[in-house]
Design a protein around this motif. Structure first.
Motif, PDB file in Angstrom:
ATOM      1  N   THR A 106       3.592  23.167 -16.788  1.00 43.01           N
ATOM      2  CA  THR A 106       2.509  24.141 -16.912  1.00 43.01           C
ATOM      3  C   THR A 106       1.634  23.760 -18.077  1.00 43.01           C
ATOM      4  N   MET A 107       0.284  23.695 -17.785  1.00 51.41           N
ATOM      5  CA  MET A 107      -0.673  23.352 -18.831  1.00 51.41           C
ATOM      6  C   MET A 107      -0.989  24.596 -19.671  1.00 51.41           C
ATOM      7  N   ALA A 108      -1.657  24.364 -20.803  1.00 54.10           N
ATOM      8  CA  ALA A 108      -2.000  25.468 -21.684  1.00 54.10           C
ATOM      9  C   ALA A 108      -2.999  26.421 -21.047  1.00 54.10           C
ATOM     10  N   ASN A 109      -3.846  25.930 -20.107  1.00 48.18           N
ATOM     11  CA  ASN A 109      -4.851  26.793 -19.465  1.00 48.18           C
ATOM     12  C   ASN A 109      -4.321  27.499 -18.227  1.00 48.18           C
ATOM     13  N   GLY A 110      -3.041  27.288 -17.930  1.00 45.91           N
ATOM     14  CA  GLY A 110      -2.439  27.951 -16.775  1.00 45.91           C
ATOM     15  C   GLY A 110      -2.238  27.062 -15.580  1.00 45.91           C
ATOM     16  N   ASP A 111      -2.908  25.908 -15.488  1.00 44.81           N
ATOM     17  CA  ASP A 111      -2.683  24.977 -14.392  1.00 44.81           C
ATOM     18  C   ASP A 111      -1.260  24.448 -14.463  1.00 44.81           C
ATOM     19  N   TYR A 112      -0.660  24.120 -13.296  1.00 42.75           N
ATOM     20  CA  TYR A 112       0.709  23.635 -13.337  1.00 42.75           C
ATOM     21  C   TYR A 112       0.978  22.697 -12.184  1.00 42.75           C
ATOM     22  N   PHE A 113       1.938  21.788 -12.420  1.00 43.85           N
ATOM     23  CA  PHE A 113       2.448  20.877 -11.396  1.00 43.85           C
ATOM     24  C   PHE A 113       3.832  21.364 -10.997  1.00 43.85           C
TER      25      PHE A 113
END
Length: 1693
Positions: free
Chosen positions: A1275-1282
């Protein structure tokens, strides 16, 4: 004292003290006349024709001719003295008389002078005569302002006066070179210090007509001295020359410096042209000049050294043997050499005083057979043996400090010195001041009691000047003298002659490798240290200066001396008194001998020997001991001991004929005089004479009457001591010194045929090394005893002259000095006897004293015939012990002169008892030594060497088979020998030739004996316990059993305490023992406390391999607190453990410092790390520094622990197994990475969560550290995730197989719940630090938490505190502060509040006791608290300061509170559970009703009524954990606090009224005026930071508190301050509403400027006590929280 004596007496008591008798001459018709005065005379002084008397009370009388009195009475008869009224009101303590003037010293040290003053001798300028006593100021000009010098005594001559100051310095005034001052201007009106004696301790001064004498204490030994220069500092010529002849070497110091002082006819000095003033006159052609530069004289001082001490010695003949000079040689050589040196005048002869021709003739004389035969006959006949001078005071010793060993490198120098000394001694044998001796003194300081000093700098400190001036003296001071009376100084003849060694003949090098003996002085250097200033010094020198035309200076010539010069031949004579006649001088020694020199025109020297320019002994009959002297113009008066105790008088000098008193004093024609001192027949009629004085032609004696025998007893005591000292000195000179001289490697004597001398074996060969060392020790102890006796003799003599009081007897006031000295001496004699030293010494003594040792028998006072020589020596050396009985008898006799109730009587009785008791004790010790000696003679030979010790004494032995060993073999033989220090068990088998083959020694200090009850066994048994053996001895009878039991017990007690008086020694004792059997302690030495054969208590063990344990023992094993050092051979360093032990193993809390640098602090069990502990590895700059703190099991990390890898910047917090990370855990790094999850085999494996600093999160599977491998979600800091499968290492690229999701902006909040909840995969809080709490439960006596007895827990606490307090008091651990000591004392008592129902009062007491316990590190709860603080800081400081850990840090604190509260409830079982209530105390119902009516506001529950762990324990715990915890809060709330702080700064720029309006505060709440510096000031539009100032200051205190309750209390006080300020302008019944209150409180929060308010709010919210969340405090906290969020979102227009 007089009033205490008994009233009845043997004689008339009128005028019993200080009666004065005067007479002239020595004829039988002379009758002394008694001078009648109202008071006793204390001192008299005589001039040429007048006298001065000092009487009791300090008054002064004069008699004789007083030409200075002018109009007053100028002639007064001696029988009618007149009072010197000018001294009325002054208490005079000393008087002096010169030829025609007088002086007096007052009690305050002032000086008064009167009489003739033509030469300034009275010290008063512009007056030729001084009719009456007038004060003379003695001022020190070196001080500002000049301070007055306190004077002790005066001495007056014909034209000068001397004063001795309280600082023992000499001051002079008057005229002539006899002043010793550096001046050419006479008279000297003001007293000036004699700088040449500055820095020395002057004891007495005396004045002749034109010369002066000073008795000076020898300088202390110097530790180092500078080498002497080779060349003269003035003419640059060699000071020493050496000529190599065929078979000998001649060393000459006959350097003559042509640059000097010319002598005038009148003896005064005239300066040469261009010379700087003034130079000291030459004493002989071979003496270098020495000058004394005045303070104003420029330029450096010439570096001229003293180098003119002649010394007798030995010469090397052709055959290489050492020849010893005899007294006959010396006497024969005396006459010629006297003429040679005595005839030296000015600067004439420059030839060497020992020419080559004289050497050859004398060497030829030495080869004469008749001389050799005469020498042998003299020795065999028992004549007084005089060994070589350089060996008189020598011992072959390795034990005396300050004596350097003679190495091979110095052997050649020793040879040169010996050769030179021999030649000089045989040719000019009477020359006593060879410069070689002074050079040796410089290389070997402090030997012989005369310390030379190195050179100094003119004008420097006193000591520096002393060293310079002594080094400048020409020492031809004893150029002709009676060498037989000269004692050689105790030093080895080692010498380095710079620049001359290359001239040594090669044939002499064969002697270079001969070993030399090490030398020590027989006379103790510096005296007895414990005697201090109590006794007079015997190590003295006599210094003289002034005119010397009659030889009165004693330097071997007739030359004057401008500066004081030491008479070296008197330096070792122990001079205690000096006196000066008009032209002659006297020196009285401690051995009651009188040396005299100077004018002998009337026989006043007491002998007719020539020359008279050097000191010679007055000729007195044997046994006459002189103890006071007086010197007149041409006569000498001696006070001596006779056959009885009443003193006798001797007179030598001119006979005074009646009616011829006015004849010229220097005219001897028609006058008779004495050839030697004659006895005055009337002396027995005078009584007990205490002092004599002489002057002019008169004699004076002070006598006492023998009231009640007091005077007789005092005189008898002093006489006995003088006689005893002379006896000791005779033994030392005639017996001990010759025997010690045998310590020389070779001692030669001619055979009876006069052929080649035979060599006798050395003393060390005859005695053996051990006995030689003991002989040296015996000699030292004898020397100390002799020296003490001499000092005491001088003290008693001085007491007779002056005070004559019991309280001044040193032997009473300081008896311990005498007792200790006798004890030491008796011990040394006994040791020498036990070791067979006297038996071994018999053979060398027989060689020395012959088969008829009459001298030995006479000195030993033995009347037996054919007594063995060894027994004679034993009797001789035990002779001093008899004197102790003499002390006791004389003190008892003195005591009979006093009333029984008097103090003096008690002192004398006590002293008598002490000396008698010591005499009996030493008598027993002598018997023990003799008994032991005879035992060793019959003891089997092989065992003697190992068992025979000097200090060992035999008590009893079982050779009569009175004692046997139980259960011994049939053919075995056992012999038990009890010594004073050990029990010896000798064993053997009957058939063997050597009966006793083995033996074992049991030290008595570690031997316990117990009697075995006879009724049980019927045997008379004794059980003996030693550290490694226990055995039973069987006695043949009950009497024999009691005897051995008593003997062993007394011997053990004697070995332990030295008393031996107790029936049974203590079972617990302190001793030292070396183990020989115990496998664990084999060859280790234990020193400490014992109990019944086992180490028990505090002690120390040292192993041979270097291991050392220091600490406590129990039953022979290490138990308690101890310190253990283990050397590491590979690292050459030590392992060091300091901590607790149990049953011989490390057990408990301790600190282990490894040789590798690692440090472990924590728990041990069975010598292994077990329990909670911290291991520090390496240092910050090492290759792998790290710290682990956590649980250990059997020396391995197992359980929860924190590992800080400083090198990698990582910190692991999790579970361990066998030194590996195993289980759940958390890792944080210095780069902000956070990981929690599973570990296996020290690696991240399994499911885990990884967060980076920018909030990027991975949740999934790991295979290794920081390596992703498996399914997961990133999960990225901006909310995007793999979401998918990941492989790769974090931070170096990841391979992803899966889906990418980007949340829509309009997604529901449910989709935002993807944020990871941390802590799920970390170790639970209650699982952390279990070992820490388990150890605390164990200290309370519980095997598991909550399982144990309450009472036992309290007892364990009390025992632990008491033990720790004792250990800290003993110093085995760090010292406690005074506050901790008081707290510890109060906690040792078990409190009563742990039983019974808990009330509010008891609850408060519990709370206070918990605070004390937690503050005390020695209390189990305090130790727990310290450990928790350490682990918490270790976890959350440094890399652990990661904001992701905040939740875990808070939960860990809550876990602490719960587990500590469990401990508290165990100690106080009646305390309610968490959340339980404490009942209110009952009160009157009416009071309660009134109280309810009065309360109009709702109250929150009072703190403490509901029991909670946070309320009870947070005040103790949280202040210690606050720094790391608040740091985590600040990191977590950093963004919010930044936004808040920006707004605070922006809004605080506005003034008060603008800010109040902006925040919407109603105008009625605006302050109209505010106090400023105590005065009301109107609020205007520009006013800033003035409104609600008190509330603002109160709220700012929230940052200074720690606990949530304290912070809530600050918020409450802030509200109260706001209300107080608002109520001052509103009605009293005003009530707040939240709408009104919030804007005002918001204003206060803004003005308070609290930097981390968000962190404060979060901390309160997390840790606040649940019971106050819904009360008044909860509402106030909610208001503060609302203000914080309001400020964050506040917007300004």
């Amino acid at each position: 004292m007089e009033s205490q004596r008994k009233s009845s007496g043997e004689e008339d008591s009128s005028g019993e003290r200080g009666s004065l008798h005067t007479w002239k001459g020595y004829s039988y018709s002379v009758t002394p006349e008694r001078v009648l005065l109202s008071r006793p005379v204390l001192q008299a002084a005589l001039g040429t024709r007048h006298g001065v008397l000092l009487v009791e009370g300090g008054q002064v009388y004069s008699f004789g001719e007083f030409p200075w009195k002018q109009s007053q009475v100028s002639v007064v008869g001696p029988l009618k003295p007149v009072l010197e009224s000018a001294l009325s009101g002054q208490r005079v303590v000393a008087v002096a008389a010169g030829s025609f003037h007088s002086g007096a010293v007052t009690e305050d040290g002032g000086v008064h002078m009167w009489g003739e003053n033509s030469f300034g001798q009275c010290g008063l300028s512009s007056l030729t005569v001084v009719p009456n006593p007038t004060p003379v100021a003695v001022l020190d000009p070196d001080t500002s302002p000049p301070h007055t010098i306190r004077v002790l005594e005066l001495a007056c001559g014909e034209q000068h006066s001397l004063a001795l100051s309280a600082q023992h310095e000499v001051w002079a005034w008057g005229s002539g070179c006899q002043l010793g001052l550096v001046t050419t201007i006479f008279p000297v009106w003001k007293p000036q210090k004699v700088e040449h004696l500055a820095g020395r301790h002057v004891l007495q001064v005396a004045c002749g007509a034109f010369h002066s004498l000073a008795l000076v204490r020898c300088l202390p030994p110097q530790e180092a001295r500078r080498p002497l220069p080779d060349k003269c500092g003035q003419c640059n010529q060699l000071l020493y020359t050496m000529t190599d002849k065929e078979d000998h070497v001649i060393i000459s110091d006959s350097h003559y410096c042509p640059l000097g002082v010319e002598l005038l006819a009148d003896g005064e000095a005239k300066l040469g042209p261009g010379r700087s003033p003034p130079l000291r006159l030459q004493s002989s052609p071979s003496e270098p000049l020495s000058s004394h530069t005045s303070a104003s004289a420029p330029g450096p001082h010439p570096s001229i050294t003293e180098h003119t001490d002649y010394e007798r010695g030995r010469t090397v003949a052709q055959n290489g043997e050492v020849l010893t000079t005899t007294d006959s040689d010396i006497s024969a050589a005396g006459t010629d050499s006297d003429r040679t040196v005595g005839g030296v005048g000015g600067a004439g002869s420059r030839n060497s005083p020992y020419p080559d021709q004289a050497v050859k003739e004398y060497l030829k004389k030495l080869s004469d057979t008749s001389l050799a035969e005469e020498t042998v006959k003299m020795t065999i006949a028992g004549a007084s043996f005089q060994p070589p001078a350089d060996s008189l005071d020598l011992l072959t010793s390795d034990l005396i400090p300050g004596v350097m060993p003679v190495t091979t490198s110095s052997a050649l120098n020793s040879l040169v010195s010996s050769c030179a000394s021999a030649v000089v001694g045989r040719v000019v044998s009477t020359c006593e001041a060879l410069s070689l001796k002074k050079r040796i003194n410089y290389y070997y300081p402090g030997v012989g009691g005369v310390a030379g000093v190195p050179g100094g700098v003119p004008g420097g400190p006193a000591e520096e000047r002393v060293r310079l001036e002594e080094s400048m003296q020409g020492k031809k001071s004893c150029s002709t003298g009676d060498i037989r009376e000269e004692e050689a100084e105790g030093l080895s003849r080692r010498l380095s002659l710079p620049g001359l060694l290359s001239q040594v003949s090669p044939r002499l090098l064969r002697r270079a490798s001969r070993p030399r003996v090490r030398a020590v002085p027989l006379t103790p250097v510096g005296g007895l240290p414990e005697a201090g200033e109590l006794l007079p010094s015997l190590q003295t020198e006599v210094w003289s200066w002034g005119r010397g035309e009659e030889g009165q200076l004693g330097h071997g010539d007739n030359l004057p001396r401008l500066q004081p010069l030491c008479i070296k031949c008197l330096s070792s004579k122990e001079v205690v008194l000096v006196a000066a006649g008009a032209h002659h001088s006297l020196a009285l020694t401690a051995q009651s001998q009188v040396f005299s020199w100077g004018s002998n025109s009337s026989g006043q020297l007491g002998h007719m020997d020539c020359p008279t320019t050097i000191p010679r002994l007055a000729k007195l009959s044997e046994g006459i001991r002189v103890w006071d002297v007086g010197a007149g113009v041409q006569h000498t008066l001696l006070l001596a001991d006779g056959d009885c105790y009443q003193p006798i008088l001797y007179y030598s000098g001119q006979q005074v004929i009646e009616g011829a008193q006015d004849a010229p004093q220097d005219q001897t024609e028609g006058y008779s005089y004495t050839q030697q001192p004659v006895l005055l027949p009337f002396c027995m009629n005078l009584g007990y004479v205490s002092a004599v004085f002489a002057g002019g032609q008169s004699c004076v004696a002070l006598a006492d009457r023998n009231v009640m025998g007091f005077s007789a007893s005092l005189h008898e005591l002093a006489t006995a001591e003088r006689k005893f000292y002379c006896k000791l000195s005779s033994v030392k000179n005639h017996i001990l010194r010759p025997l010690l001289d045998l310590g020389e490697n070779y001692c030669c004597r001619y055979s009876s045929t006069g052929q080649r001398p035979w060599v006798r074996e050395s003393l060390s060969t005859a005695l053996g090394p051990a006995s030689t060392v003991m002989l040296q020790s015996l000699a030292r102890c004898y020397s100390r005893l002799c020296h003490l006796t001499g000092q005491h003799s001088a003290s008693l003599t001085a007491n007779l002259r002056r005070r004559r009081e019991v309280k001044s007897l040193v032997m009473l006031e300081h008896a311990s000095i005498f007792l200790d000295t006798y004890n030491e001496y008796c011990c040394s004699v006994g040791n020498f006897l036990v070791m067979g030293g006297f038996q071994a010494l018999a053979k060398p003594s027989l060689d020395f004293f012959g088969k008829c040792p009459e001298l030995l028998q006479r000195l030993a006072e033995s009347s037996e015939e054919n007594i063995p020589l060894s027994d004679l020596l034993v009797t001789l050396f035990y002779l001093p012990m008899r004197h102790l009985h003499e002390y006791g008898r004389l003190l008892l006799k003195l005591g009979t002169c006093f009333e029984v109730s008097s103090v003096d009587y008690q002192k004398l009785q006590d002293g008598c008892s002490k000396f008698e008791a010591l005499a009996l004790h030493l008598k027993r010790r002598r018997k023990e030594a003799e008994y032991t000696y005879h035992f060793w003679k019959s003891f089997p030979g092989k065992m003697t060497d190992s068992l025979r010790k000097p200090h060992r004494r035999l008590i009893c032995e079982s050779s009569n088979k009175a004692l046997t060993l139980q259960n011994s073999g049939r053919f075995s033989v056992n012999w038990f020998i009890l010594f004073n220090d050990a029990l010896v068990h000798a064993q053997g088998v009957v058939p063997y030739k050597s009966l006793f083959s083995t033996h074992h020694v049991f030290p008595l200090a570690t031997l316990w004996v117990e009697p075995i009850p006879e009724e049980n066994t019927g045997l008379y048994g004794l059980k003996l316990i030693s550290p490694e053996e226990t055995f039973t001895l069987l006695a043949c009878s009950s009497m024999e059993k009691a005897k051995w039991l008593r003997s062993i017990n007394q011997a053990v007690d004697q070995a332990m305490s030295g008393a031996g008086q107790r029936a049974e020694p203590p079972i617990s004792r302190t001793a030292s023992y070396t183990f020989y059997k115990d496998s664990r302690l084999k060859e280790a030495t234990y020193e400490g406390r014992w109990l019944a054969g086992k180490p028990n208590g505090r002690g120390m063990v040292k192993w041979l391999d270097g291991r050392i344990y220091t600490g406590t023992f129990k039953n022979g094993l290490e138990d308690g607190f101890g310190d253990y050092v283990i050397p590491s051979k590979t690292l050459n360093l030590n392992d060091h453990y300091q901590g607790h032990w149990k049953e011989g193993k490390m057990h408990g809390i301790g600190t282990y410092k490894y040789a590798t640098g690692e440090l472990y602090e924590g728990s041990f069990q069975d010598n292994m790390r077990h329990g909670h502990g911290m291991l520090r590895s390496g240092t910050l700059n090492s290759s792998s520094p790290s710290v682990f703190i956590g649980q250990w099991v059997h020396d391995k990390k197992t359980g929860y622990g924190v590992f800080d890898d400083i090198t990698r910047g990582e910190k692991y917090m999790g579970m361990w197994q066998d030194d590996q990370r195993q289980g759940t855990g958390v890792i944080v790094t210095q780069f902000g990475l956070y990981y929690e999850g599973a570990f296996n085999n020290n690696k991240m494996q399994g499911t885990g969560v990884l967060l980076s600093e920018d909030n990027t999160t991975y949740e999934g599977e790991f295979s290794e550290d920081w390596t992703l491998n498996g399914k997961g979600v990133l999960t990225m800091a901006n909310g995007d995730y793999f979401e998918g499968s990941f492989t790769g290492e974090w931070g170096s690229g990841l391979k992803v197989t899966g889906s990418f999701f980007k949340p829509n902006l309009y997604d529901s909040d449910g989709d935002k719940g993807r944020a990871v909840k941390l802590g799920r995969l970390a170790v639970r809080p209650e699982e952390k630090w279990r070992a820490v709490f388990e150890e605390c439960w164990m200290r309370l006596g519980c095997e598991a938490p909550g399982q144990g007895e309450n009472q036992r827990a309290w007892e364990n606490i009390a025992v632990a505190l008491t033990t720790s307090r004792r250990r800290h008091r003993d110093g085995s651990e760090m010292n406690l502060s005074r506050t901790h000591n008081r707290t510890l004392g109060s906690l040792e008592f078990i409190p009563q509040q742990h039983v019974g129902p808990v009330t509010m009062e008891k609850y408060d007491r519990i709370r206070h006791s918990l605070i004390k316990a937690c503050d005390m590190p020695l209390h189990p709860l305090g130790m727990l608290m310290e450990t928790l603080v350490a682990v918490y800081r270790m976890t959350y400081v440094g890399v652990g300061a990661n904001r992701r850990l905040l939740l875990q840090a808070v939960n860990e604190i809550m876990s602490y509170l719960a587990r500590i509260f469990q401990l508290v409830r165990f100690l106080f079982p009646d305390l309610p559970e968490e959340g339980g209530a404490i009942p209110e105390p009952s009160s009157d119902p009416q009071d309660k009703k009134d109280s309810n009516c009065a309360d109009t506001q709702l109250e929150s529950p009072k703190p403490g009524r509901v029991v909670s762990s946070s309320a009870l324990l947070l005040p103790v715990l949280l202040p210690r954990l606050y720094p790391p915890l608040f740091t985590l809060y600040a990191l977590e709330k950093e963004r919010e606090d930044d936004v808040y702080w920006e707004c605070v700064l922006r809004l605080n720029k506005q003034p008060d009224m603008a800010l109040l309006a902006f925040l919407g505060v109603q105008h009625k709440f605006w302050p109209v005026s505010v106090p400023v510096l105590g005065e009301k000031t109107e609020v205007v539009s520009s006013t800033k930071d003035a409104c609600f100032a008190s509330a603002t200051e109160t709220l700012q205190q929230i940052s200074t508190t720690f606990t949530p309750s304290d912070k809530l209390q600050v918020i409450q006080l802030t509200f109260e301050e706001i209300t107080k300020e608002v109520m001052s302008s509103l009605e009293d019944n005003f009530l707040w509403s939240m709408d009104d209150l919030f804007p005002v409180f918001l204003y206060v929060v803004l003005r308070a400027r609290i930097r981390n308010l968000g962190s404060e709010v979060s901390l309160i919210e997390d840790l606040m006590d649940p019971c106050v969340q819904h009360g008044e405090h909860g509402i106030m906290f909610t208001t503060l929280k609302a203000c914080y969020y309001q400020i964050q979102h506040e917007k300004t227009t």
